[in-house]
Design an enzyme around this catalytic site. Structure first.
Site, PDB file in Angstrom:
ATOM      1  N   ARG A 165      27.574 -39.485 -47.059  1.00  0.00           N
ATOM      2  CA  ARG A 165      28.867 -39.401 -46.372  1.00  0.00           C
ATOM      3  C   ARG A 165      29.462 -40.795 -46.203  1.00  0.00           C
ATOM      4  O   ARG A 165      30.013 -41.141 -45.162  1.00  0.00           O
ATOM      5  CB  ARG A 165      28.734 -38.718 -45.008  1.00  0.00           C
ATOM      6  CG  ARG A 165      28.119 -37.336 -45.078  1.00  0.00           C
ATOM      7  CD  ARG A 165      28.985 -36.343 -45.868  1.00  0.00           C
ATOM      8  NE  ARG A 165      28.295 -35.072 -45.972  1.00  0.00           N
ATOM      9  CZ  ARG A 165      27.496 -34.721 -46.980  1.00  0.00           C
ATOM     10  NH1 ARG A 165      27.314 -35.557 -47.988  1.00  0.00           N
ATOM     11  NH2 ARG A 165      26.907 -33.554 -47.013  1.00  0.00           N
ATOM     12  N   SER A 247      31.508 -30.371 -39.861  1.00  0.00           N
ATOM     13  CA  SER A 247      30.329 -30.981 -39.245  1.00  0.00           C
ATOM     14  C   SER A 247      30.741 -32.273 -38.549  1.00  0.00           C
ATOM     15  O   SER A 247      31.291 -33.172 -39.187  1.00  0.00           O
ATOM     16  CB  SER A 247      29.274 -31.273 -40.305  1.00  0.00           C
ATOM     17  OG  SER A 247      28.859 -30.081 -40.933  1.00  0.00           O
ATOM     18  N   GLU A 347      30.710 -37.952 -38.047  1.00  0.00           N
ATOM     19  CA  GLU A 347      31.092 -37.885 -39.451  1.00  0.00           C
ATOM     20  C   GLU A 347      32.593 -38.118 -39.645  1.00  0.00           C
ATOM     21  O   GLU A 347      32.990 -38.815 -40.575  1.00  0.00           O
ATOM     22  CB  GLU A 347      30.676 -36.516 -40.024  1.00  0.00           C
ATOM     23  CG  GLU A 347      30.671 -36.460 -41.525  1.00  0.00           C
ATOM     24  CD  GLU A 347      29.961 -35.222 -42.054  1.00  0.00           C
ATOM     25  OE1 GLU A 347      30.619 -34.460 -42.785  1.00  0.00           O
ATOM     26  OE2 GLU A 347      28.782 -35.034 -41.752  1.00  0.00           O
TER      27      GLU A 347
END
Length: 351
Positions: A165, A247, A347
Site C-alpha cells: 500500500r 480498509s 491506509e
C-alpha cells in the site's frame, strides 16, 4: 478546464464527509492540467490531486487548496509482446470499469482486483491489492506531470518504488530534487502488462471456498471476478449506501519472534507468514479483539460486519465530520497498542 470556488467536496469523497475546497478544477485532459498550473489566480494555492475520493479522509471542513479532480478518460490496447498485452487507461477511468473492460477484451490478469473503488490514476499511488494480487504485479508504466515544473515524465515499476500500500507518490521529497513525489505529481495515464499465458491466482481461502462450493476446479478469469465481487459485497459496505474509505488500517507486519509472543497471549490471532520471515497480522482481527466492532463515536463508527472498516453513520445533511472519524481512528490505535504493542497505520490519506 472547469474551475469552481468554495466548492463542496461531499460528493467527491466516498466517506461522504462535508468539506469545501478553495478551488476545484475538473481535469479532463493534459491541456486542462497545464492550464490549471499556469492560471495566475490559482498560483498561490497548494495543490491536492484527487481521484475517486475512495482513499481519503478530509479531516477539516476547509481544504485550503486547488483540488485537481483527475477525470482524464481513455481505454485502449497498445501492443502485444511475446509474453504480455499492454493496455492503457486514463487516470480518470473507474478502476472496476477498467477491470471489466480488460475481461471484455479477453485479457485476464486483473480479476482479483475487481470492485476496488477509485480510479485508475489512484491505483499506483496506493499500490492497491486484494486476494493475492497487487497492481504492481501487472504494472507496466505511467505518464504524469510534475506539478512544480509542468514537465511530463514517465515511470516504470522500479521507479515507482512500490511497497505494501505504498509508492513513491506517498513520500514527500526529503530535499529539493529528492525522490519522493507526494504532492508533486499528477498521473495522467497508466499502462498494465497482462499475461498472455494466464494462470489464476487462487491462494486466498475465500476463493478456495468458492471453488469447493461451486465444484469448479479450473475457474475462468470471469468466474474469479464474479467471486471476488460477491465476496467484497458480502464483507464491505457500499459507499453509495454507507460512507466509508474501505480498509482504514494497514495490516501490520511483525518479526517472527514478536508474532510468537502475541500468539502465546492470543492464540487465535489471525496471521500470515511472509517470504522474508516476517509475519503479517490481520488488523481487522486486532481491532475486533479490542471490542470495537459496531461501536461509534459521534457519527463515525466501526462497521458491524468488518472491524477494519470505519463508516459514516450520519445523515446526508449531517454526516460524520473528519474530526469524528480521526478521533475514532486514534482511539482504536490506542486500544490496539495498549493490548498488543502494535501501532496501526491508517491506509487512507488524511488531508
Amino acid at each position: 478546464m472547469l474551475v469552481s470556488r468554495q466548492a463542496p467536496l461531499q460528493s467527491f469523497n466516498t466517506f461522504g464527509i462535508a468539506a469545501r475546497a478553495a478551488a476545484l478544477v475538473r481535469v479532463r485532459s493534459e491541456q486542462d492540467l497545464r492550464q490549471a498550473l499556469a492560471a495566475p489566480d490559482l498560483a498561490g494555492l497548494p495543490r491536492l490531486v484527487l481521484g475517486g475520493g475512495s482513499n481519503i479522509v478530509l479531516a477539516t471542513g476547509e481544504v485550503r487548496a486547488a483540488v485537481l479532480k483527475m477525470e482524464v478518460p481513455g481505454l485502449r490496447v497498445l501492443e502485444q509482446t511475446a509474453r504480455h498485452t499492454i493496455v492503457e487507461a486514463g487516470a480518470g477511468e473507474s478502476w472496476h470499469g477498467f477491470v471489466q473492460w480488460t475481461l471484455a477484451q479477453g485479457l485476464p490478469g486483473l480479476e482479483n482486483l475487481a470492485l476496488i473503488p477509485g480510479t485508475v490514476g489512484a491505483a499506483p499511488v496506493q499500490n492497491i491489492g486484494a486476494y493475492g494480487v497487487e497492481q504492481q504485479d501487472r504494472f507496466h508504466s505511467l505518464d504524469a506531470i510534475d506539478l512544480r515544473t509542468g514537465r511530463p515524465f514517465t515511470l516504470d515499476a522500479a521507479q515507482c518504488a512500490f511497497g505494501y500500500r505504498d509508492s513513491i507518490f506517498k513520500h514527500a521529497p526529503a530535499e529539493p530534487g529528492g525522490l519522493g513525489l507526494a504532492g508533486c505529481a499528477a498521473i495522467l495515464r497508466v499502462r498494465y502488462a497482462l499475461p498472455r499465458q494466464w494462470r489464476p491466482e487462487l491462494g486466498y481461502l475465500d476463493l478456495q471456498r468458492r471453488m469447493a462450493e461451486e465444484g469448479v476446479a479450473a475457474p475462468t478469469a470471469s468466474q474469479i471476478r464474479d467471486w471476488v465481487v460477491a465476496i467484497r459485497r458480502a464483507k464491505l459496505p457500499d459507499p453509495a449506501v454507507l460512507g466509508n474509505a474501505g480498509s482504514f488500517f494497514k495490516n501490520p507486519t511483525v518479526t517472527a519472534e514478536q508474532c510468537r509472543d502475541i500468539i502465546a497471549r492470543e492464540p487465535q490471532v489471525v496471521h500470515y507468514p511472509l517470504p522474508d520471515g516476517r509475519v503479517k497480522l490481520a488488523a481487522g482481527w486486532l481491532i475486533d479483539a479490542c471490542g470495537w466492532r459496531g461501536k461509534r463515536m459521534g457519527n463515525a463508527g466501526v462497521y458491524e460486519k468488518q472491524a477494519l472498516v470505519l463508516v459514516n453513520l450520519g445523515a446526508a445533511d449531517h454526516p460524520a465530520t473528519g474530526g469524528e472519524v480521526m478521533t475514532l481512528a486514534k482511539a482504536i490505535q490506542t486500544s490496539v497498542y495498549e493490548r498488543f504493542g502494535i501501532r496501526l497505520e491508517p491506509e487512507p490519506m488524511v488531508v
